[in-house]
Design an enzyme around this catalytic site. Structure first.
Site, short mmCIF file in Angstrom:
data_model
loop_
_atom_site.label_atom_id
_atom_site.label_comp_id
_atom_site.label_asym_id
_atom_site.label_seq_id
_atom_site.Cartn_x
_atom_site.Cartn_y
_atom_site.Cartn_z
N ARG A 65 2.86 -8.18 -3.87
CA ARG A 65 2.79 -7.39 -5.09
C ARG A 65 3.44 -8.20 -6.21
O ARG A 65 4.44 -8.90 -5.98
CB ARG A 65 3.57 -6.07 -4.93
CG ARG A 65 2.88 -5.03 -4.08
CD ARG A 65 1.68 -4.42 -4.80
NE ARG A 65 1.05 -3.37 -4.02
CZ ARG A 65 -0.01 -3.55 -3.22
NH1 ARG A 65 -0.58 -4.73 -3.11
NH2 ARG A 65 -0.53 -2.52 -2.55
N GLU A 67 -0.91 -5.52 -13.76
CA GLU A 67 -2.36 -5.73 -13.61
C GLU A 67 -3.15 -4.70 -14.39
O GLU A 67 -2.73 -3.53 -14.46
CB GLU A 67 -2.72 -5.64 -12.11
CG GLU A 67 -2.03 -6.71 -11.30
CD GLU A 67 -2.19 -6.52 -9.79
OE1 GLU A 67 -2.93 -5.62 -9.38
OE2 GLU A 67 -1.57 -7.28 -9.04
N HIS A 118 -6.23 -9.81 -7.79
CA HIS A 118 -5.91 -8.82 -6.76
C HIS A 118 -7.15 -8.54 -5.89
O HIS A 118 -7.61 -7.41 -5.80
CB HIS A 118 -5.39 -7.52 -7.39
CG HIS A 118 -4.64 -6.66 -6.41
ND1 HIS A 118 -3.63 -5.81 -6.78
CD2 HIS A 118 -4.75 -6.50 -5.06
CE1 HIS A 118 -3.16 -5.16 -5.72
NE2 HIS A 118 -3.84 -5.58 -4.66
P1 NAP Z 1 3.58 -4.54 7.37
O1 NAP Z 1 2.91 -4.85 8.65
O2 NAP Z 1 4.31 -3.27 7.24
O3 NAP Z 1 4.56 -5.76 7.04
C1 NAP Z 1 5.49 -5.73 6.02
C2 NAP Z 1 6.58 -6.75 6.32
O4 NAP Z 1 7.47 -6.81 5.20
C3 NAP Z 1 7.41 -6.41 7.54
O5 NAP Z 1 7.59 -7.58 8.30
C4 NAP Z 1 8.74 -5.94 6.98
O6 NAP Z 1 9.80 -6.33 7.84
C5 NAP Z 1 8.82 -6.68 5.65
N1 NAP Z 1 9.62 -5.95 4.68
C6 NAP Z 1 9.66 -4.62 4.46
N2 NAP Z 1 10.56 -4.32 3.53
C7 NAP Z 1 11.13 -5.48 3.16
C8 NAP Z 1 12.13 -5.83 2.24
N3 NAP Z 1 12.78 -4.88 1.53
N4 NAP Z 1 12.46 -7.14 2.09
C9 NAP Z 1 11.82 -8.08 2.81
N5 NAP Z 1 10.86 -7.80 3.71
C10 NAP Z 1 10.52 -6.52 3.88
O7 NAP Z 1 2.54 -4.56 6.18
P2 NAP Z 1 1.20 -5.44 6.02
O8 NAP Z 1 0.03 -4.68 6.51
O9 NAP Z 1 1.46 -6.80 6.56
O10 NAP Z 1 1.11 -5.47 4.40
C11 NAP Z 1 2.14 -6.08 3.67
C12 NAP Z 1 1.95 -5.94 2.19
O11 NAP Z 1 0.90 -6.79 1.73
C13 NAP Z 1 1.50 -4.56 1.67
O12 NAP Z 1 2.58 -3.64 1.60
C14 NAP Z 1 0.96 -4.90 0.29
O13 NAP Z 1 2.01 -4.91 -0.66
C15 NAP Z 1 0.45 -6.33 0.46
N6 NAP Z 1 -1.02 -6.38 0.42
C16 NAP Z 1 -1.62 -6.99 -0.63
C17 NAP Z 1 -3.00 -7.05 -0.69
C18 NAP Z 1 -3.69 -7.75 -1.80
O14 NAP Z 1 -4.81 -7.36 -2.12
N7 NAP Z 1 -3.12 -8.78 -2.38
C19 NAP Z 1 -3.78 -6.45 0.31
C20 NAP Z 1 -3.13 -5.83 1.36
C21 NAP Z 1 -1.75 -5.80 1.42
P3 NAP Z 1 11.18 -5.52 7.87
O15 NAP Z 1 10.81 -4.08 8.05
O16 NAP Z 1 11.94 -6.11 9.02
O17 NAP Z 1 11.87 -5.80 6.58
C1 8YV Z 2 -5.95 -2.81 -2.77
C2 8YV Z 2 -3.98 -3.71 -1.66
O1 8YV Z 2 -5.55 -1.59 -2.32
O2 8YV Z 2 -4.13 -2.84 0.51
C3 8YV Z 2 -3.41 -3.09 -0.44
O3 8YV Z 2 -2.19 -2.87 -0.43
O4 8YV Z 2 -3.28 -4.06 -2.56
C4 8YV Z 2 -5.44 -3.88 -1.83
O5 8YV Z 2 -6.11 -3.93 -0.62
C5 8YV Z 2 -7.43 -2.85 -2.93
O6 8YV Z 2 -7.63 -3.65 -4.00
C6 8YV Z 2 -8.12 -1.51 -3.19
O7 8YV Z 2 -7.73 -0.99 -4.40
#
Ligand code: NAP
Ligand code: 8YV
Length: 317
Positions: free
Chosen positions: A234, A263, A281
């Site tokens: 993010r 964004e 994004h």
């Molecule tokens: P996840 O499996 O829940 O993994 C999140 C990781 O972050 C965990 O290892 C967690 O470990 C760590 N974390 C949580 N709170 C933290 C903190 N305060 N400081 C440091 N680390 C922390 O989630 P995921 O499915 O991998 O998704 C992760 C993130 O990717 C989403 O929340 C979203 O923001 C982002 N994302 C972005 C896109 C995009 O389009 N760019 C798409 C999908 C997801 P601990 O609990 O041990 O801290």
């Molecule tokens: C967006 C994302 O949600 O899954 C997330 O956390 O940031 C992305 O996958 C996607 O762009 C749909 O709005």
């Protein structure tokens, strides 16, 4: 029987939107010229909200919907949703874990390689005719031998680590609140120390208050003039003004960013830089993955209104 009223903050895929349209009375807030007026009119009837990784209900919107029963997020990251306000009223939140993991990890790898190989400039070298006029393209950096620190070694972070290892990069460690069971990498409870130890930082943690601005000027300086940052988490995780300064002053070598602080507004100063790769994004944005995410929204709403267990509920904060 009357169809339940559903407030849609962000549209998903056409097929799944058509299913929702058939089952519910949809109110498309993102299309409304006067959002406050629409919310005031339909809020008292709304029983479900469809949010996204980008847009979610804040406390005021939740309060404007006294009959709200569920928030279904079209995305895995739920930081745009006021989950405390939801939890206070016992309103469940669902998201879309797993189905987007591999696409987001692909994007992180692609951005990293584009940054190391200066892919934007290479493309321009051909398109602008500079190759024919000025000759061969400059040398770039090999990923092998570089070490990477992953901030947030969850589903996506682990999928990124698998890709990095497959191309011969070293995982120098990861930062998160807890040590992850069963992983061979070093846990760094201190982000500054991790940044000092690695050549590249990749961010794949959640956004929200707990991670706001954790990648600040000190962390960027610890990464150093040969260091690079990749962010698929993010925009809020990074102090964006500090990042722009560090990039302008070459205190870090470059950044590849899929997410931004405000964004879709990306500061002109960031857009002017030639040591960045920018993506709108779009990490989960393949037809295949977005269809699966949209279907999870449909299925979670269906389960809720049928009184069945939710497929992918998010734990309350
Ligand atoms: P996840 O499996 O829940 O993994 C999140 C990781 O972050 C965990 O290892 C967690 O470990 C760590 N974390 C949580 N709170 C933290 C903190 N305060 N400081 C440091 N680390 C922390 O989630 P995921 O499915 O991998 O998704 C992760 C993130 O990717 C989403 O929340 C979203 O923001 C982002 N994302 C972005 C896109 C995009 O389009 N760019 C798409 C999908 C997801 P601990 O609990 O041990 O801290
Ligand atoms: C967006 C994302 O949600 O899954 C997330 O956390 O940031 C992305 O996958 C996607 O762009 C749909 O709005």
């Amino acid at each position: 029987m009357d169809k339940p009223d559903v407030l849609v903050l962000w549209p998903s895929r056409p097929k799944q939107m058509a299913i929702l349209e058939e089952r519910y009375r949809l109110h498309h807030l993102y299309k409304a010229p006067d959002k406050a007026a629409l919310l005031a009119e339909v809020g008292p009837r709304v029983r479900a909200i469809v949010a996204s990784g980008e847009v979610g209900p804040d406390r005021a919107m939740i309060e404007a919907c006294p009959k709200l029963e569920i928030v279904a997020c079209y995305g895995v990251g739920v930081d745009a949703i006021d989950r405390v306000a939801c939890a206070e009223r016992g309103i469940p939140v669902t998201n879309t874990p797993e189905v987007l993991t591999e696409d987001v990890a692909d994007m992180a790898l692609m951005l990293l390689l584009m940054l190391l190989r200066d892919a934007i400039a290479a493309d321009a070298h051909v398109r602008t005719g500079r190759w024919a006029r000025e000759g061969v393209f400059h040398m770039t950096r090999c990923p092998r031998g570089l070490s990477v620190g992953i901030v947030g070694l969850g589903r996506i972070g682990k999928a990124i680590a698998r890709r990095l290892e497959a191309i011969g990069m070293q995982i120098g460690g990861y930062h998160g609140r807890n040590a992850q069971p069963g992983v061979p990498y070093r846990h760094h409870p201190n982000l500054l120390e991790l940044a000092r130890d690695v050549d590249v930082l990749i961010l794949s943690c959640p956004g929200g208050a707990a991670t706001r601005g954790i990648v600040n000027a000190a962390v960027l300086d610890a990464l150093g003039p040969e260091g690079r940052l990749v962010n698929v988490a993010r925009g809020s995780v990074v102090d964006e003004p500090a990042l722009i300064e560090a990039l302008e002053q070459k205190r870090i070598a470059g950044a590849a960013l899929d997410v931004f602080a405000d964004e879709p507004r990306v500061p002109e100063r960031l857009r002017r830089l030639d040591n960045v790769v920018l993506s709108p994004h779009a990490a989960s944005g393949t037809f295949e993955t977005r269809d699966k995410m949209a279907q999870l929204v449909v299925d979670n709403l269906e389960a809720h209104f049928a009184g069945r267990p939710l497929l992918t509920p998010v734990l309350p904060p």
